[in-house]
Design an enzyme around this catalytic site. Structure first.
Site, PDB file in Angstrom:
ATOM      1  N   MET A 138     -17.337  20.891  65.421  1.00  0.00           N
ATOM      2  CA  MET A 138     -16.749  19.819  64.620  1.00  0.00           C
ATOM      3  C   MET A 138     -15.232  19.829  64.799  1.00  0.00           C
ATOM      4  SD  MET A 138     -19.075  18.268  62.540  1.00  0.00           S
ATOM      5  CE  MET A 138     -20.817  18.575  62.188  1.00  0.00           C
ATOM      6  N   THR A 159     -25.606  35.643  51.517  1.00  0.00           N
ATOM      7  CA  THR A 159     -24.161  35.736  51.323  1.00  0.00           C
ATOM      8  C   THR A 159     -23.811  35.199  49.935  1.00  0.00           C
ATOM      9  OG1 THR A 159     -23.805  33.585  52.388  1.00  0.00           O
ATOM     10  CG2 THR A 159     -23.685  35.549  53.784  1.00  0.00           C
ATOM     11  N   ASP A 169     -18.950  31.672  58.257  1.00  0.00           N
ATOM     12  CA  ASP A 169     -19.087  31.717  59.716  1.00  0.00           C
ATOM     13  C   ASP A 169     -18.399  32.949  60.297  1.00  0.00           C
ATOM     14  OD1 ASP A 169     -20.453  29.291  59.638  1.00  0.00           O
ATOM     15  OD2 ASP A 169     -18.602  28.137  59.793  1.00  0.00           O
ATOM     16  N   SER A 209     -10.459  36.680  56.891  1.00  0.00           N
ATOM     17  CA  SER A 209     -10.351  35.266  57.270  1.00  0.00           C
ATOM     18  C   SER A 209      -9.834  34.403  56.129  1.00  0.00           C
ATOM     19  CB  SER A 209     -11.702  34.736  57.765  1.00  0.00           C
ATOM     20  OG  SER A 209     -12.594  34.484  56.680  1.00  0.00           O
TER      21      SER A 209
END
Length: 314
Positions: A12, A222, A254, A284
């Site tokens: 994307m 998760t 991800d 992240s």
């Protein structure tokens, strides 16, 4: 021996707007900043693994618009094998408008674009290269039939698979994904797939075990700042999250999956790989953006030493 990861999935273009607050119906607000990045769950997971040094190949589709060449160049820059990335004439590339609040929480829309043209034939076309992979990652931003086909093809060839069922669909046929090795939903996706509540830890385990009873070997749930749960037919293990001040949570799931894939194909140790992945995902969210926020092997080593010094190096 070099071990390889395949990704059959989406890409994307992230259209990221940082907001002070989300507007209400009919309301127009000025936002502080905007940026364009490369994303998509498949590409994100591929890049996270490649940033850590994994050998990664990707099977995906881009449009024939201004975004396509940038997406290809970005994958190449991060070391992802793009031999099976194809342009689809007359299609837009996939786009994801993302709105990030000051807390780091995000809201995302996705437009599949050319990702909708990633059909089972693409897997067959890439079969010779996919057969050299030790683990194949999939997500649900591409046609469901392609996911089914990939899982069944991989099972016939003895290749382990990981499915991140996002975005979740209640009509996902459990009998068609029963051969997947790892299923990695969040708690809302787990509720959608199982049809069971997931409000408590006990309910999460029960819902995960319902899916395991369908034939799935391992379910990894998760849970954001609450870490993750590793559930098998006879084991439940809590994977603790690392406490950090979040700047942008976009793509954290991800990062978790891509880094898990890297460590798993390297060690074949599920628990140790999940523990490493929890630290990588925490890193992240301390940066803005998605793929550009993912740490290199050295950056991760430095972060791990500071935030998880007792975690063994693998």
């Amino acid at each position: 021996m070099t071990r390889k990861i395949g990704v059959v999935g989406s890409n994307m273009v992230d259209l990221i707007t940082y907001v002070d607050r989300m507007p209400g119906p009919g309301e127009t607000l000025e936002a502080p900043s905007f940026e364009i990045g490369c994303g998509g769950k498949g590409a994100n997971q591929a890049v996270a693994a490649a940033r850590l040094g994994a050998q990664v190949m990707m099977v995906t589709r881009v449009g024939d618009d201004v975004f396509a060449d940038n997406t290809l160049a970005n994958l190449v820059r991060f070391g992802v094998d793009t031999r099976h990335v194809r342009k689809v004439p007359g299609r837009s590339s996939g786009v994801a408008p993302i709105f990030v609040e000051p807390s780091g929480e995000n809201s995302i829309l996705i437009v599949k674009g050319a990702n909708a043209d990633l059909l089972p034939a693409a897997v067959d076309e890439a079969a010779a290269d996919l057969q050299s992979c030790n683990l194949i990652l999939m997500q649900m931003e591409v046609p469901t039939e392609t996911v089914y086909h990939t899982i069944e093809w991989a099972a016939r060839h003895g290749i382990e698979t990981l499915l991140n069922p996002a975005p979740a669909a209640a009509d996902l046929a459990l009998e068609r994904i029963r051969h997947v090795t790892f299923l990695v939903p969040n708690e809302s996706e787990l509720a959608t797939l199982s049809g069971l509540p997931t409000d408590t830890d006990a309910q999460i385990v029960a819902a995960a075990r319902f899916l395991i009873a369908q034939g799935i070997r391992v379910v990894i749930v998760t849970l954001g700042r609450r870490g993750a749960r590793l559930v098998t037919a006879d084991t439940v293990v809590e994977i603790q999250a690392v406490s950090v001040a979040p700047r942008d949570t976009t793509g954290a799931g991800d990062a978790f999956i891509g880094s898990f894939a890297h460590f798993y194909v390297k060690t074949q140790d599920v628990l140790a790989s999940l523990q490493q992945a929890a630290v990588y995902a925490a890193h992240s969210i301390t940066r803005l953006g998605t793929q550009k926020a993912y740490a290199s092997a050295q950056e991760f080593a430095d972060f791990r030493q500071t935030h998880a010094p007792d975690l063994p190096v693998i």
